[in-house]
Write an enzyme that holds these catalytic residues in place. Sequence first.
Site, PDB file in Angstrom:
ATOM      1  N   HIS A 155      -4.303   7.528   5.653  1.00 28.72           N
ATOM      2  CA  HIS A 155      -4.304   8.614   4.666  1.00 28.72           C
ATOM      3  C   HIS A 155      -5.688   9.046   4.224  1.00 28.72           C
ATOM      4  O   HIS A 155      -5.873   9.471   3.089  1.00 28.72           O
ATOM      5  CB  HIS A 155      -3.477   8.194   3.443  1.00 28.72           C
ATOM      6  CG  HIS A 155      -2.033   7.969   3.742  1.00 28.72           C
ATOM      7  ND1 HIS A 155      -1.182   9.001   4.112  1.00 28.72           N
ATOM      8  CD2 HIS A 155      -1.275   6.848   3.750  1.00 28.72           C
ATOM      9  CE1 HIS A 155       0.032   8.502   4.319  1.00 28.72           C
ATOM     10  NE2 HIS A 155      -0.001   7.206   4.114  1.00 28.72           N
ATOM     11  N   CYS A 196      -4.613   1.579   2.984  1.00 33.44           N
ATOM     12  CA  CYS A 196      -3.968   2.898   2.817  1.00 33.44           C
ATOM     13  C   CYS A 196      -4.782   3.954   3.570  1.00 33.44           C
ATOM     14  O   CYS A 196      -4.236   4.884   4.164  1.00 33.44           O
ATOM     15  CB  CYS A 196      -3.905   3.286   1.341  1.00 33.44           C
ATOM     16  SG  CYS A 196      -3.119   2.061   0.291  1.00 33.44           S
ATOM     17  N   ARG A 211       8.273   3.960  -2.097  1.00 29.51           N
ATOM     18  CA  ARG A 211       7.435   4.518  -1.020  1.00 29.51           C
ATOM     19  C   ARG A 211       6.246   3.590  -0.727  1.00 29.51           C
ATOM     20  O   ARG A 211       5.918   3.292   0.416  1.00 29.51           O
ATOM     21  CB  ARG A 211       6.978   5.922  -1.436  1.00 29.51           C
ATOM     22  CG  ARG A 211       6.075   6.692  -0.488  1.00 29.51           C
ATOM     23  CD  ARG A 211       6.628   6.865   0.882  1.00 29.51           C
ATOM     24  NE  ARG A 211       6.208   5.768   1.747  1.00 29.51           N
ATOM     25  CZ  ARG A 211       6.464   5.663   3.046  1.00 29.51           C
ATOM     26  NH1 ARG A 211       7.168   6.580   3.666  1.00 29.51           N
ATOM     27  NH2 ARG A 211       6.045   4.641   3.738  1.00 29.51           N
ATOM     28  N   CYS A 223       5.196   1.262   2.590  1.00 26.45           N
ATOM     29  CA  CYS A 223       3.892   1.259   3.270  1.00 26.45           C
ATOM     30  C   CYS A 223       3.412  -0.179   3.473  1.00 26.45           C
ATOM     31  O   CYS A 223       2.924  -0.522   4.544  1.00 26.45           O
ATOM     32  CB  CYS A 223       2.848   2.034   2.462  1.00 26.45           C
ATOM     33  SG  CYS A 223       3.024   3.822   2.559  1.00 26.45           S
TER      34      CYS A 223
END
Lengths: 279, 205
Positions: free
Chosen positions: A192, A188, A236, A240
């Site tokens: 991010h 992630c 969501r 990803c």
Amino acid sequence: MKPVRIRDFVPLLAPLLLMLAAAPGLAQETVDSEKAIEQYRQMLKEDPWSNPAMLDVDRGEQLWKTPRGPKSVSLEGCDLGKGPGVLEGAFAELPRYFSDADRVMDLEARIVWCMEKLQGFDRKELVTKPYPKGGSPTKDIGAIATFVAYQSNGLKISPKLEHAKEKEALALGEALFFRRQGPMDFSCATCHADKGKRIRLQNLPYLSDPSEARKVVGEWPAYRVSSSHVMTMQHRIYDCFWQMRLPEVELGSDVPVALTMYLAKMAEGGEISAPGLKR
Amino acid sequence: MIRNICAAAILVLSGSIPAFAQSPEVSGDRVQAAIKASWPNQPPEWQSRLEQDETMRLCSQYRNDPPSDVAEAIMARERSNIKYPADGKLMGDWKKGEKLAQSGYGRRFTDYPPRRENGGNCYACHQLAKEEVSFGTLGPSLLEYGKIREFSEADVKAVYERIYNPQAFQACANMPRLGANGHLTIEQIKDLVAYVMSPDSPVNK
């Protein structure tokens, strides 16, 4: 809950949404549609009822109240953490530990639990193909989640993190956020964990920074213009993982719930403005 | 240097990684159990994607900022797995490279059975040709990359190696190890090298 009757207004929205959803083949169009979406977000602040996601709040309310499933009961006895049937503010404190299930659950995991235990639906069926294709409306779990989230609109994200398993879920979520895996080596954090970055022209939130997480986490579930349906947080995260070249993660399972806990902690104190609106 | 030795000594003495580099309250076993529960019954090809090699494991543990001794070990290992074209030619066709740079296709669970070749998806993260304005910023701009370096042989080789395995140069780089992970073939990497390094490529115009 106030009844929502905005179906009549939807035809008025269609041309604007079509414009927003125009194929992003050219960069200028993408930039323009970003601007148009920003204007639209401003309009939504003045008139929240113009968000197409409100149709799913309406549908979710009906699904919540109607006796359904093999046992033909409604979800009004479902305990989302603040007692059976208590909706207001419940979403703001999720994910949380539920002693009946002996695990930490987020909103969608808890809805699945209630649909299974109260209404008698088959869990396996509920978590198989749980997300809509582009252009199709969100499925029942998504609509119910949107309805429940809306009942915390305006409140602050406030995970309790009192129970040992809640603390463990946070630590697990944090470890998973930084875990690299798959054929592209992604975690992630690849996308991010820095300020002001983009994929193509799409801005990426810096989710391990509370000041950015507080701005965006509370917008989910959100109406996603490019796929013209409501997308939940579980959906969501699933998307990803698709982009990360991992297999399909199961709805409401430990990994997405732990990541949701990590996001809730990062976004603690941020305002819930669900359902939001996304590109 | 002394600091590294001290850090190594602490590692040996404590038998575990320093506390700052790991999540405080979760064990590796708990992470494994969560992954197993969240992706149940995967066929072997997909199951293997959830498992980490040593480099992924260390980069996760140190949050992409490993101490220098660990970083050096990673770079040495990653360098050793770079494979080169049999004929020694490192530049292919920049036009094919351009298509690969634009394409994000491949190995997502909706990409099976494959309908076309895997892409490099360079534009997701890098600026390349100046007429393509839809580029990401996770990686550095590569605009005029070859021209700035006067199209040198040494840089042609370095670009090939960086695409094949960026972690040979920077331990825990964000960029995928596109060759080492088998996402792109040697021929595809040559085409991308040409896109970045050829004087005829729009990247250098």
